[in-house]
Write an enzyme that holds these catalytic residues in place. Structure first.
Site, short mmCIF file in Angstrom:
data_model
loop_
_atom_site.label_atom_id
_atom_site.label_comp_id
_atom_site.label_asym_id
_atom_site.label_seq_id
_atom_site.Cartn_x
_atom_site.Cartn_y
_atom_site.Cartn_z
N HIS A 1 0.78 -1.22 0.08
CA HIS A 1 -0.02 0.04 0.20
C HIS A 1 0.95 1.19 0.02
O HIS A 1 0.85 2.25 -0.99
CB HIS A 1 -0.88 0.18 1.14
CG HIS A 1 -2.28 -0.70 0.93
ND1 HIS A 1 -3.21 -0.48 0.34
CD2 HIS A 1 -2.47 -2.02 1.42
CE1 HIS A 1 -4.08 -1.25 0.47
NE2 HIS A 1 -3.79 -2.25 0.91
N ASP B 1 -10.44 -6.84 0.77
CA ASP B 1 -10.47 -5.37 0.26
C ASP B 1 -11.25 -5.35 -0.86
O ASP B 1 -11.54 -4.12 -1.11
CB ASP B 1 -8.95 -5.40 -0.20
CG ASP B 1 -8.00 -4.92 1.04
OD1 ASP B 1 -8.56 -4.52 1.80
OD2 ASP B 1 -6.86 -5.08 0.67
N HIS C 1 -36.68 22.42 36.86
CA HIS C 1 -36.95 21.10 36.46
C HIS C 1 -37.93 20.39 37.45
O HIS C 1 -38.90 19.78 36.86
CB HIS C 1 -35.75 20.02 36.44
CG HIS C 1 -35.11 20.33 35.02
ND1 HIS C 1 -34.25 21.52 34.69
CD2 HIS C 1 -34.60 19.50 33.97
CE1 HIS C 1 -33.68 21.56 33.88
NE2 HIS C 1 -33.91 20.11 33.27
#
Length: 456
Positions: free
Chosen positions: A284, A383, A442
């Site tokens: 690669h 791949d 709340h």
């Protein structure tokens, strides 16, 4: 090409000490301050007039693209590539021409890969659910992302397979719009094989732009290139750093590093096959990593010889050699369990099991992007045509992340609906926690409902 007696022997590192092996397998490369090649440094100085770091280059490009849009994209494209296209979007007619122009063999191969990728990912879809009960309803709504962007490298690195591996799961997930950004080659056009893959994968639009400016355009949007919700795909260091910077404005898939394979092999493994798999990874680029962990010293010797013999026969022999010498490794382990433990320490992108009865150790694997089981299942197959996406975590990130899958292209919306009786029963605990956090508003949002006569 034949063997040359003038080439010195490989100096691939061989480790027999387990502590040393663990230290070597734990040391990973990151993106903190990447070192630029001399060619990249020269290009940066030419464009910016000074010696900027990779981080500074990316920050500058992204800032300008965000502020100036297409003008900045064009300016940096001209500066780095020599010219900018007359229009950023590639007409659909050019996709069709590209698909017709590639060889029938390659066209058939793209369709074979696409079908296997599609079938694999169709098994991953999940649906929304809501559980209705006497006390109310709870559930999740699964929605696909609306628009995603896929960066596909161009120039000398062409990866139509990566486009398929990313776009097809997106399409399976139900993404409304898939766009691709890919830099034009020296002829000023996106490579035909990339356009052909885009046609096969069923993407919606292709733009001929690359580099950090492409990432900025997809993140912020320009007059020509729409902004997306999430960006996928590999690229050079500038592309990777740009993805890192725009996270938060958009989502990203991962920060792809150099590709890597770790092979666990015993005395039954074929040395020629083992070496071929390491070479396939090493070709690669010089930053790739191919590692063998084996319980057989004799196999280690044979593989080392095969690496030298086989690599000399390949066009990318120089790259293979650089990769193996800089980042390759052979580790001798006392037994299979220890070998798998070392593999878990490394958390490889690809884990290949060249063992007698390889399935017996699969349950021991905790960290890997993908497992390739047995000699008939090479990573090279993965791949292209095996089916799972080959976009996998690198650099040890397989400890906490996964290969591309359908859920990467969806989001989940939670649903909650309760009855007045359930509200009343949960109110004391809810208000107690809210007040402990100092959020009296709340708590009041709960208590006021209990006082409202309409709830009676």
């Amino acid at each position: 090409m034949t063997e040359s007696t003038t080439i010195p022997p490989f100096s691939i590192r061989t480790i027999t000490n387990l502590d040393a092996a663990r230290r070597a397998l734990t040391r990973r490369r990151g993106f903190e301050e990447p070192e630029l090649s001399e060619r990249m440094k020269a290009g940066v100085k030419r464009v910016f007039g000074s010696d900027l770091t990779a981080d500074q280059v990316v920050d500058t490009i992204l800032r300008d693209v965000r502020a100036e849009g297409d003008a900045a994209v064009a300016r940096y494209t001209i500066a780095f590539d020599g010219a900018a296209p007359a229009q950023w979007e590639v007409p659909r007619s050019e996709w069709d021409e590209a698909l017709a122009a590639i060889s029938p063999e390659l066209g058939d191969a793209l369709h074979v890969a696409a079908e296997r990728i599609r079938r694999f990912h169709e098994k991953q879809t999940r649906t929304s659910w809501i559980d209705f009960a006497p006390d109310g309803a709870l559930g999740q709504i699964v929605r696909p992302l609306e628009r995603v962007g896929i960066y596909t490298p161009g120039g000398t690195a062409l990866y139509p397979s990566t486009l398929l591996m990313t776009a097809i799961p997106a399409r399976v997930a139900g993404v409304s719009e898939i766009i691709v950004c890919s830099p034009p080659g020296r002829d000023g056009r996106v490579a035909p094989v990339i356009l052909a893959a885009a046609a096969v994968a069923g993407v919606d639009r292709v733009f001929q732009v690359g580099g950090a400016q492409a990432i900025g355009a997809m993140a912020f949007g320009t007059a020509s290139i729409p902004h997306v919700d999430k960006i996928y795909g590999p690229g050079n260091i500038f592309v990777v750093l740009a993805k890192q910077r725009v996270y938060g404005v958009v989502a990203i898939d991962q920060l792809p590093g150099p590709t890597e394979t770790l092979i666990v092999a015993d005395e039954t493994a074929n040395a020629r096959i083992t070496a071929a798999d390491m070479i396939a990874q090493s070709e690669h680029d010089p930053m790739s990593s191919a590692i063998l962990v084996t319980t057989s010293e004799s196999l280690a010797v044979e593989v080392r010889d095969e690496l030298e013999r086989q690599s000399a026969l390949l066009p990318r022999a120089s790259i293979i050699r650089q990769s193996l010498e800089a980042h390759g490794m052979i580790v001798i382990a006392p037994d299979r369990e220890t070998a798998i433990d070392l593999a878990n320490t490394y958390a490889p992108e690809h884990l290949c099991l060249l063992l007698n009865d390889p399935w017996s150790v699969v349950p021991l694997v905790r960290h890997a992007g993908g497992i390739f089981v047995g000699e008939h299942s090479p990573e090279a197959l993965g791949d292209y045509t095996a089916g799972p996406s080959h976009v996998m975590p690198t650099g040890g990130t397989a400890r906490f992340s996964s290969p591309i899958h359908v859920q990467d292209f969806t989001k989940v919306i939670s649903v909650a609906a309760v009855t007045k009786e359930t509200l009343a029963s949960l109110a004391p605990a809810t208000m107690a926690i809210a007040r402990a956090e100092g959020l009296d508003g709340h708590a009041r949002a709960i208590s006021i409902r209990l006082e409202d006569e309409r709830l009676d």
